[in-house]
Design an enzyme around this catalytic site. Structure first.
Site, mmCIF file in Angstrom:
data_model
loop_
_atom_site.group_PDB
_atom_site.id
_atom_site.type_symbol
_atom_site.label_atom_id
_atom_site.label_comp_id
_atom_site.label_asym_id
_atom_site.label_seq_id
_atom_site.Cartn_x
_atom_site.Cartn_y
_atom_site.Cartn_z
ATOM 1 N N ASP A 259 1.961 -10.699 3.335
ATOM 2 C CA ASP A 259 0.995 -10.597 4.435
ATOM 3 C C ASP A 259 -0.451 -10.628 3.951
ATOM 4 O OD1 ASP A 259 3.151 -10.358 6.095
ATOM 5 O OD2 ASP A 259 2.949 -8.210 6.433
ATOM 6 N N ASP B 234 0.823 -1.219 0.000
ATOM 7 C CA ASP B 234 0.000 0.000 0.000
ATOM 8 C C ASP B 234 0.851 1.261 0.000
ATOM 9 O OD1 ASP B 234 -0.327 0.874 3.313
ATOM 10 O OD2 ASP B 234 0.462 -1.081 2.791
#
Length: 405
Positions: free
Chosen positions: A152, A122
């Site tokens: 993740d 992100d």
């Protein structure tokens, strides 16, 4: 839109998708926009700030398929945050008084880049959006199309990030050897520490893959080879609550019955408690350029080992970390298919002049689309209410519940 020059950039930690994604993008552009030059900034935003890039020549284009046979990133990564001016000045990436966003944008403009593909999490992709906005405000149009990379699997609102399937599979492979150490000493405690700062996906998925492997094996109890000794006896994630005393009593019984205990641990589990202990003792917590706690300095696996060893009567303790083994692997077949469909759409979005991050949009019926940058966020929690996860925890025999917010 006319595409004359395309730039690729990989950033953040490694994942088993980077090399494949770079190769796929080169192949797809060679097919769809053969006249466009393709460059790769070296070591992510580090290379962008310093103007360090390579040009993918005819040899690279003809052999781009070879990249999918390897892990890592052929163009390199780094952890560089463009808004952390102090860190960038200290690393000589910008000069005092400079705005890193402006430096990077000016470099893209000077290099004549029309399309920038960012392969990262992100932070990587939202930073790229900031660059595009800055250039637009300064009358230079740049299409930015990101690909979601993180083992993740915690990017909002993307269903599955690239490389996470492979990383979980490789963590299971790692465990298949490490857990064999349980007979190297009486009353052995093994802790398998798995990456996952804020999200327990990787540890949970790796545990499922490992237990699927267990279910396929033959066992010879009369020879001492039992499934119970090889099984996972506890799984700790950031998203589930932990009763340390209750777990110690339960695992003591497992140790007495099996002669060993195997714990799979997401590195983000217990971090808040560890930090509190460090601060209460007057210590300081080291953080990286993004403000993240440097988990290797607080060592969650060692903390859990220290807490449990005496409580469960372990005579020997082993902590093994699968992170680097897992994240640098080449893409498995499942990720190859996922990367393929995402890179195809990424090139099409670039041709259409549509910026965003490619992914299956969980908020739009899991449609594979170019997701708007403003909707991209990090730290998506692992959903512990999924049926497969609840069934697995019941099988392990560990009492658990969602971690209180």
């Amino acid at each position: 839109m006319t595409i004359r020059r395309v730039a690729l950039l990989t950033a953040g930690g490694f994942a088993p998708c980077l090399s494949t994604a770079v190769g796929n993008l080169i192949e797809q552009y060679t097919k769809e926009v053969p006249d466009a030059e393709i460059i790769g900034y070296q070591h992510g935003y580090h290379g962008l700030l310093t103007g360090n890039y390579i040009v993918f020549d005819d040899e690279a284009r003809e052999n781009a398929h070879v990249l999918s046979r390897f892990g890592g990133s052929p163009i390199g990564n780094s952890r560089v945050k463009l808004t952390n001016t102090k860190d960038l000045v200290a690393r000589n990436l910008i000069k005092p008084g400079q705005n890193a966003l402006e430096v990077a944008a000016d470099q893209l403009k000077a290099d004549g880049v029309d399309v920038l593909h960012t392969i990262g999490g992100d932070d990587t992709n939202t930073t790229a959006a900031d660059l595009a906005k800055y250039l637009h405000d300064n009358e230079y149009e740049l299409t930015v199309v990101g690909l979601p990379k993180t083992i993740d699997n915690d990017i909002v609102p993307i269903r599955q990030s690239l490389g996470a399937y492979t990383a979980a599979e490789q963590a299971s492979v790692f465990a298949q050897n490490i857990v064999g150490e349980h007979r190297s000493n009486p009353r052995m405690l093994i802790i398998h520490e798995i990456m996952g700062r804020n999200c327990g996906y990787l540890a949970a998925q790796a545990t499922q893959y490992y237990r699927d492997w267990l279910a396929e094996q033959d066992w010879v109890p009369s020879a001492g080879l039992t499934k119970g000794r090889w099984d996972v006896h506890a799984l700790y994630l950031p998203e589930i609550s932990l009763d340390l005393d209750g777990e110690a009593k339960r695992l003591r019984r497992v140790m007495d019955e099996q002669g060993n205990v195997n714990i799979f641990l997401s590195e983000g589990a217990g971090v808040a408690e560890i930090i509190d202990e460090i601060i209460e003792a007057g210590g300081e917590v080291d953080r990286d350029a993004f403000g993240h706690v440097k988990l290797d300095t607080i060592n969650p696996g060692a903390w859990f080992a220290d807490k449990f060893a005496s409580l469960i009567g372990a005579e020997k303790v082993m902590v093994q970390k699968s992170g680097y083994f897992s994240r640098s692997a080449k893409s498995n077949d499942t990720d190859l298919a996922l990367i393929g469909e995402m890179t195809d759409l990424a090139v099409q979005s670039a041709k259409d002049g549509v910026s965003g991050v490619i992914g299956h949009d969980e908020e739009r019926g899991d449609e594979l689309r170019t997701i708007e940058f403003e909707r991209i966020a990090g730290h998506k929690a692992f959903d512990v209410e999924q049926d497969w996860f609840k069934t697995m925890m019941d099988d392990i025999g560990q009492p658990w519940g969602p971690h209180a917010e």
